[in-house]
Design an enzyme around this catalytic site. Structure first.
Site, PDB file in Angstrom:
ATOM      1  N   GLY A  72     100.733 -16.445  58.336  1.00 37.20           N
ATOM      2  CA  GLY A  72     101.243 -16.532  59.704  1.00 37.20           C
ATOM      3  C   GLY A  72     102.752 -16.636  59.686  1.00 37.20           C
ATOM      4  O   GLY A  72     103.347 -16.942  58.648  1.00 37.20           O
ATOM      5  N   CYS A  99      99.129 -17.447  51.796  1.00 38.01           N
ATOM      6  CA  CYS A  99     100.497 -17.518  52.330  1.00 38.01           C
ATOM      7  C   CYS A  99     100.659 -18.760  53.223  1.00 38.01           C
ATOM      8  O   CYS A  99     100.578 -19.875  52.731  1.00 38.01           O
ATOM      9  CB  CYS A  99     100.855 -16.220  53.035  1.00 38.01           C
ATOM     10  SG  CYS A  99     102.625 -16.044  53.320  1.00 38.01           S
ATOM     11  N   TYR A 100     100.849 -18.595  54.535  1.00 37.34           N
ATOM     12  CA  TYR A 100     100.962 -19.785  55.406  1.00 37.34           C
ATOM     13  C   TYR A 100      99.725 -20.669  55.260  1.00 37.34           C
ATOM     14  O   TYR A 100      99.817 -21.898  55.276  1.00 37.34           O
ATOM     15  CB  TYR A 100     101.113 -19.333  56.870  1.00 37.34           C
ATOM     16  CG  TYR A 100     101.275 -20.484  57.855  1.00 37.34           C
ATOM     17  CD1 TYR A 100     102.526 -21.038  58.111  1.00 37.34           C
ATOM     18  CD2 TYR A 100     100.168 -21.000  58.538  1.00 37.34           C
ATOM     19  CE1 TYR A 100     102.680 -22.086  59.019  1.00 37.34           C
ATOM     20  CE2 TYR A 100     100.310 -22.049  59.440  1.00 37.34           C
ATOM     21  CZ  TYR A 100     101.569 -22.593  59.676  1.00 37.34           C
ATOM     22  OH  TYR A 100     101.714 -23.625  60.573  1.00 37.34           O
ATOM     23  N   HIS A 186      99.600 -11.943  48.868  1.00 34.33           N
ATOM     24  CA  HIS A 186      98.565 -11.375  49.748  1.00 34.33           C
ATOM     25  C   HIS A 186      97.532 -10.589  48.934  1.00 34.33           C
ATOM     26  O   HIS A 186      97.778  -9.431  48.588  1.00 34.33           O
ATOM     27  CB  HIS A 186      99.215 -10.468  50.805  1.00 34.33           C
ATOM     28  CG  HIS A 186      99.965 -11.253  51.826  1.00 34.33           C
ATOM     29  ND1 HIS A 186      99.365 -11.784  52.940  1.00 34.33           N
ATOM     30  CD2 HIS A 186     101.259 -11.647  51.875  1.00 34.33           C
ATOM     31  CE1 HIS A 186     100.251 -12.457  53.648  1.00 34.33           C
ATOM     32  NE2 HIS A 186     101.414 -12.390  53.016  1.00 34.33           N
ATOM     33  N   GLU A 188      94.861  -9.334  50.005  1.00 39.88           N
ATOM     34  CA  GLU A 188      94.156  -8.362  50.844  1.00 39.88           C
ATOM     35  C   GLU A 188      94.825  -6.994  50.892  1.00 39.88           C
ATOM     36  O   GLU A 188      94.218  -6.026  51.325  1.00 39.88           O
ATOM     37  CB  GLU A 188      93.983  -8.919  52.264  1.00 39.88           C
ATOM     38  CG  GLU A 188      95.258  -9.069  53.095  1.00 39.88           C
ATOM     39  CD  GLU A 188      96.038 -10.360  52.831  1.00 39.88           C
ATOM     40  OE1 GLU A 188      95.817 -10.999  51.782  1.00 39.88           O
ATOM     41  OE2 GLU A 188      96.901 -10.717  53.668  1.00 39.88           O
ATOM     42  N   ASP A 244      82.902   5.835  69.649  1.00 37.47           N
ATOM     43  CA  ASP A 244      82.323   4.533  69.996  1.00 37.47           C
ATOM     44  C   ASP A 244      81.141   4.668  70.949  1.00 37.47           C
ATOM     45  O   ASP A 244      80.067   4.113  70.707  1.00 37.47           O
ATOM     46  CB  ASP A 244      83.387   3.611  70.598  1.00 37.47           C
ATOM     47  CG  ASP A 244      84.601   3.480  69.704  1.00 37.47           C
ATOM     48  OD1 ASP A 244      84.445   3.743  68.495  1.00 37.47           O
ATOM     49  OD2 ASP A 244      85.683   3.144  70.191  1.00 37.47           O
ATOM     50  N   LYS A 386      86.577  -0.346  63.471  1.00 37.79           N
ATOM     51  CA  LYS A 386      86.375   1.089  63.693  1.00 37.79           C
ATOM     52  C   LYS A 386      85.716   1.787  62.494  1.00 37.79           C
ATOM     53  O   LYS A 386      84.803   2.585  62.665  1.00 37.79           O
ATOM     54  CB  LYS A 386      87.726   1.749  63.989  1.00 37.79           C
ATOM     55  CG  LYS A 386      87.639   3.192  64.395  1.00 37.79           C
ATOM     56  CD  LYS A 386      87.270   3.302  65.850  1.00 37.79           C
ATOM     57  CE  LYS A 386      87.281   4.727  66.332  1.00 37.79           C
ATOM     58  NZ  LYS A 386      87.151   4.786  67.804  1.00 37.79           N
TER      59      LYS A 386
END
Ligand code: XMP
Length: 530
Positions: A72, A99-100, A186, A188, A244, A386
């Site tokens: 964050g 991180c944060y 990070h 990710e 969608d 998505k």
């Protein structure tokens, strides 16, 4: 909805198939928070985002396998910086702070966080001190992606440092008695080459997740839940031909068959062949009850003489609701309306976790019908991203070309015929657009681009054809690459493909003598021209 209600709703939304196997991600506002959720799901573990103000009781009710604290933009030592309930570390499940999230976890457990002498942004060298546990399988010398100004400065004895960088002594840590891990980098993002190993170690070794989240199982469970909720009632679904709504329709059809009626509004602003494609696919192939409403006259009537883009959108929106209302009146026993709301829409539509990055609206793509229609909503995609919707589409047997379709705006070609819209101009644009897409597909560029379309400009240019001078219209080609449509870059389509497109449009479409290629990025331009 308040944030507390949103959290309750999010807990209620958890599919029964994954209860007890959930990894909640506490969102402190990281731009990467959705990416963390996707990475966890890619590993076969259901993840969801929750706000930092989630209560201890709500977390207990979730019965999570583990918890992730996201990054964050705040500093933990600032007034009003988001924090979380420290009882989180006593739930008896592993917690990973990123991180944060690491800084807040470490602070709550007695460490000190300070602004770092040397900030780290981008790829840095990472040295692993302890190649067991969280860092299992990560080489001793590797790299990691960093994005921080603060860092843990002093660590109490209850912690073990797991990794360092040249300027960050505590790049990864573990608590000795509490089930807490922290990584300053990070894991990710793909720029951390062993990030997936770190996340997998957390999910499978620390938390003991079973990795059983699979689209086919999800579909099975969701279909059963829909069946139960719908009972003998009827459901309507507005079909647009986009990914969608098509996936929603296919999923509902599989669950409740003839209790579903789809409504497709032909507003006269569609691409060439669009209506026939939808009829073929859903009526013929899936044997759905599909009502096609021909409302071209009404829409074009509303648009006559209007050239202001916002006014065009408003009129189209209002007319759509009227037409849909009218069409749904003829169907008996309708209690539910199915909509293709996606997880990012749910997160971004005001759940307001920590007043965070996730609050940037995906703007007009949400396209919901208003509550005043009086139906209960069924939103079977509200847990999915998505790319997961596309995966679900494939599991449901939708063809690849449908599942990978580029987005198409609700107001359709009305925002691509610049200025005043009429049938003649729309037909001209449809012909150009068809050629453009044929060439993009033929040159294997469709999947490499996020959106490709033609725009008809309301100006005439001089040209020469044969021995004669022409004074005809100009068409612009827009092709962009984008991950989330919030930012986009123009696609570097090879010159020879552009040459073919231009030649074909000018030779085959009467009324156009000039083709331009749009080389603007978003921002500052938008993807659409209006
Ligand atoms: P812009 O032009 O704002 O578009 O960069 C971002 C994405 O949104 C689509 N778009 C719309 N979709 N109704 C929609 O349903 C609209 O009014 C609308 N305007 C833009 C656009 O095609 C792109 O994918």
């Amino acid at each position: 909805m308040t944030t507390a209600d949103a959290t309750e709703q999010a807990i209620a939304d958890i599919p029964a198939s994954v209860r007890g196997q959930v990894i909640p991600i506490v969102d402190f506002g990281s731009q990467y928070v959705q990416l963390i959720a996707r990475r966890v799901r890619e590993a076969g573990v259901f993840s969801m985002l929750v706000g930092p103000n989630i209560t201890h009781e709500q977390l207990q009710a979730l019965n999570p396998k583990g918890i992730i604290l996201s990054g964050g933009p705040s500093s933990v030592y600032e007034d009003g910086a988001p924090t979380c309930d420290p009882r989180l570390f006593d739930l008896g499940v592993p917690v990973l702070g990123i991180c944060y999230g690491m800084q807040i976890g470490c602070t709550l457990l007695g460490a000190e966080v300070k602004n770092a002498q040397a900030r780290e942004y981008g790829g840095v060298k990472l040295h692993i001190n302890d190649t067991a546990d969280l860092m299992r399988g990560v080489p001793e010398h590797t790299t990691a992606w960093m994005s921080h100004g603060d860092q843990v400065n002093a660590l109490p004895d209850e912690f073990v440092p797991l990794a360092t960088t040249p300027t960050c002594p505590f790049a990864a840590v573990k608590h000795k008695t509490k089930p807490f891990y922290g990584v300053q980098f990070h894991p990710e993002v793909t720029h951390t080459p062993h990030g997936t190993d770190v996340l997998s170690n957390f999910l499978f070794h620390a938390c003991g997740c079973d990795g059983s989240w699979k689209m086919a199982d999800y579909l099975e469970h969701e279909s059963n839940a829909i069946k139960e909720r719908v009972g003998d009632s009827q459901v309507i679904c507005g079909l647009s031909g986009g990914v969608d709504s098509s996936v929603v329709a296919a999923m509902l059809h599989r669950a409740i068959g003839k209790q579903l009626t789809c409504i497709f509004v032909d507003n006269g602003l569609l691409r060439k062949g669009e209506r026939a494609m939808v009829e073929n696919m859903f009526s013929d192939h899936f044997d759905m009850d599909l009502r096609v409403v021909d409302a071209e006259k009404e829409f074009l009537g509303d648009l006559a003489g209007i050239s202001d883009p916002q006014e065009k959108r408003t009129r189209i929106g209002h007319r759509f609701i009227d037409v849909f209302k009218e069409a749904s009146k003829d169907i008996d026993g309708v209690k539910f309306l199915a909509q293709g709301t996606l997880y990012p829409d749910v997160i971004e539509s005001g759940h307001g976790y920590a007043g965070t990055a996730a609050n940037i609206k995906l703007h007009h793509n949400v396209g919901g019908l208003p509550a005043e229609l009086g139906f209960d909503l069924i939103e079977p995609l509200r847990n999915l991203f998505k790319d997961e919707v596309r995966q679900l589409g494939l599991v449901l047997g939708l063809p690849e070309q449908m599942v990978w379709r580029h987005p198409f705006p609700g107001p359709g070609l009305a925002v691509r015929v610049l200025g005043e819209v009429n049938k003649e101009q729309l037909d001209l644009l449809r012909d150009c657009d068809e050629i453009l897409l044929e060439e993009i597909v033929a040159n294997n560029l469709y999947r490499k681009t996020a959106q490709v379309f033609a725009v008809l400009l309301p100006v005439k240019a001089v040209g020469v054809m044969g021995d004669g001078r022409t004074h005809e219209q100009v068409v612009a080609i827009r092709a962009v690459e984008s991950q989330d449509f919030m930012t986009a870059d123009w696609a570097r389509i090879p010159f020879d493909v552009l040459a073919t497109i231009s030649n074909r449009i000018i030779n085959e479409v009467r009324g156009v003598n000039r083709v331009c290629y749009d080389i603007s990025s978003k921002p500052p331009a938008t993807i659409e021209w209006e």
